[in-house]
Design an enzyme around this catalytic site. Structure first.
Site, PDB file in Angstrom:
ATOM      1  N   ARG A  53       0.592  -1.382   0.086  1.00 12.88           N
ATOM      2  CA  ARG A  53      -0.028   0.206   0.266  1.00 12.88           C
ATOM      3  C   ARG A  53       0.974   1.898   0.244  1.00 12.88           C
ATOM      4  NH1 ARG A  53      -1.972   1.612   4.065  1.00 12.88           N
ATOM      5  NH2 ARG A  53      -2.231  -0.001   5.076  1.00 12.88           N
ATOM      6  N   TYR A 105     -17.761  16.407 -17.132  1.00 14.80           N
ATOM      7  CA  TYR A 105     -18.058  15.016 -17.068  1.00 14.80           C
ATOM      8  C   TYR A 105     -18.682  15.044 -15.705  1.00 14.80           C
ATOM      9  CZ  TYR A 105     -17.407  10.381 -15.401  1.00 14.80           C
ATOM     10  OH  TYR A 105     -17.710   9.030 -14.998  1.00 14.80           O
ATOM     11  N   ASP A 177      -8.709  19.272 -14.961  1.00 14.72           N
ATOM     12  CA  ASP A 177      -8.628  17.781 -15.159  1.00 14.72           C
ATOM     13  C   ASP A 177      -8.228  17.601 -17.213  1.00 14.72           C
ATOM     14  OD1 ASP A 177      -9.254  15.457 -16.672  1.00 14.72           O
ATOM     15  OD2 ASP A 177     -11.508  14.909 -15.698  1.00 14.72           O
ATOM     16  N   LYS A 202      -7.783   6.168 -19.582  1.00 10.44           N
ATOM     17  CA  LYS A 202      -8.647   7.092 -20.948  1.00 10.44           C
ATOM     18  C   LYS A 202      -7.185   6.684 -22.031  1.00 10.44           C
ATOM     19  CE  LYS A 202     -12.579   8.051 -18.796  1.00 10.44           C
ATOM     20  NZ  LYS A 202     -13.522   6.588 -19.357  1.00 10.44           N
TER      21      LYS A 202
HETATM   22  N1  PLP Z   1     -12.363  13.072 -16.370  1.00 14.84           N
HETATM   23  C1  PLP Z   1     -13.109  12.409 -17.015  1.00 14.84           C
HETATM   24  C2  PLP Z   1     -12.292  13.872 -17.947  1.00 14.84           C
HETATM   25  C3  PLP Z   1     -13.576  11.751 -17.488  1.00 14.84           C
HETATM   26  O1  PLP Z   1     -13.812  11.098 -18.908  1.00 14.84           O
HETATM   27  C4  PLP Z   1     -13.827  10.823 -16.807  1.00 14.84           C
HETATM   28  C5  PLP Z   1     -14.603   9.387 -16.963  1.00 14.84           C
HETATM   29  O2  PLP Z   1     -15.348   9.626 -18.130  1.00 14.84           O
HETATM   30  C6  PLP Z   1     -13.495  10.767 -15.362  1.00 14.84           C
HETATM   31  C7  PLP Z   1     -12.201  11.732 -15.153  1.00 14.84           C
HETATM   32  C8  PLP Z   1     -13.543  10.034 -14.168  1.00 14.84           C
HETATM   33  O3  PLP Z   1     -12.871   8.815 -14.947  1.00 14.84           O
HETATM   34  P1  PLP Z   1     -12.362   7.249 -14.129  1.00 14.84           P
HETATM   35  O4  PLP Z   1     -13.541   6.533 -14.893  1.00 14.84           O
HETATM   36  O5  PLP Z   1     -11.043   6.917 -14.334  1.00 14.84           O
HETATM   37  O6  PLP Z   1     -12.855   7.098 -12.795  1.00 14.84           O
END
Ligand code: PLP
Length: 379
Positions: A53, A105, A177, A202
């Protein structure tokens, strides 16, 4: 040769120079052990490793690669993008204040709203691509400003440098992000952001087989140290096998991103000229309101994510999605395979137009993808 000076393609292909010292293998090894042995004097056999961990070799390799690609002082890997976002917010004190971009998102917005309610944190939601509106939302002391650029699914472009100034003047840190830009196309930390976040599920992993997230920081601050301690103590740690798969995926990241951007540009050019398409959202299109900014802020391409509006409303959009043969009808983005999604089905109450289709363009042959869209849209 200075390994730190090499370009992203070299760095990624060679996993930041990591080899398996024990075997001489050129591929970073998987270490699956959850604990690490001590000698008879109770010293650690390897001072870097105590318990998985806290110390996990494949995670360390992934973090080394990500920090180098991002130009960061350090990176932390998480078991999902949402775990990374939650870690970036959890240090905000009860009664604090945060500013979050609207129309991003949906999973992020949903979690942040619930978190802020639980913690009595004041939440200001604002279209951060509109700088005067962002400035107005930061007219008092703030702890954190969170923007997503390009945004999902609207593909809005936020000026990171200006957002950083606004956030810092309000006493806040700026978290970006940058999932849709990948660590290659935009460098938010160089533009003044304090922390950059990616859903590694992604493009970073890119093969649609690992759930992961990452935070990278411009400096080792007390906030960053708190985020790291909380990750390890509360256990939001990625397992070694997932981290190893992610490292394997990242070795082709620059190649995949290059191809995906080329394909996305061709697909958007096709869509923009199509009679049955009402509008296309992609920062690479000259007609896109954020194009001028994106042309400065993004290098090497405008990404793989786009949305478009089908003429004829909901039924027409669903018909087009249903006719596609090569684009998988599935959520997510950034993988080698192209995906299409009717976002309104997933988030019916957030103002997403019923005729919007979001597309993640993969690495297939661009001509095949365009032929598929052509037959689905009808000529
Ligand atoms: N940020 C964006 C722009 C996303 O498109 C997503 C998921 O689609 C996330 C964060 C969240 O990521 P995760 O699905 O890996 O938890």
């Amino acid at each position: 040769m200075d390994r730190n000076a090499v370009k992203p393609a070299t760095l990624a292909a060679q996993a930041a120079g990591v080899i398996d010292e024990a075997s001489g293998g050129v591929v970073p090894p998987i270490h699956m052990s959850t604990t690490f042995v001590r000698d008879r004097d109770y010293g650690l056999l390897n001072a870097d490793n105590t318990y998985v961990r806290y110390h996990n070799e494949p995670v360390r390799v992934a973090e080394t690669m990500l920090a180098a690609l991002e130009g960061a002082a350090a990176s932390l890997v998480f078991p999902s993008g949402m775990a990374a976002i939650a870690a970036a917010f959890r240090w905000v004190p009860t009664g604090g204040a945060v500013v979050v971009q609207s129309g991003i998102y949906w999973g992020t917005t949903k979690w942040i709203r619930e978190f802020c309610t639980r913690r009595q944190i004041s939440l200001y939601e604002v279209d951060a691509a509109d700088l005067p509106a962002l400035q107005a939302a930061c007219d008092g002391p703030r702890d954190l400003v969170f923007v997503e650029t390009p945004s999902n699914p609207w593909l809005k472009t936020t000026d990171i440098r200006a957002a950083a100034d606004i956030a810092h003047n309000a006493g806040a840190i700026l978290v970006v992000d940058s999932t849709a830009a990948t660590p290659l196309l935009t460098k938010p930390l160089a533009l003044g952001a304090d922390i950059v976040m990616h859903s590694a599920t992604k493009a970073i992993n890119g093969h649609t087989d690992v759930l992961g997230g990452v935070l990278s920081t411009s400096a080792i601050t007390s906030t960053w140290q708190g985020i790291e301690a909380d990750r390890n103590d509360a256990g939001a740690v990625m397992g070694p096998f997932e981290a190893w798969l992610m490292v394997r995926g990242m070795r082709t990241l620059p190649l995949r991103v290059e191809r995906m951007c080329e394909n996305a540009a061709k697909v958007t050019d096709f869509l923009a000229d199509h009679l049955n398409v009402e509008d296309v959202f992609y920062p690479g299109l000259v007609s896109h309101p954020g194009h001028g900014l994106a042309a400065i802020q993004m290098q090497g391409g405008f990404g793989f994510l786009l949305s478009f509006l089908v003429k004829g409303g909901r039924d027409a959009a669903l018909r087009v999605a249903g006719r596609l043969n090569l684009f998988h009808r599935a959520t997510s983005l950034g993988g080698v395979e192209s995906l299409v999604e009717h976002r309104h089905t997933i988030e019916p109450d957030t103002g997403i137009p019923e005729n919007l289709l979001r597309v993640s363009v993969g690495i297939e042959d661009a001509g095949d993808l365009i032929d598929d869209l052509a037959q689905a849209l009808g000529q």
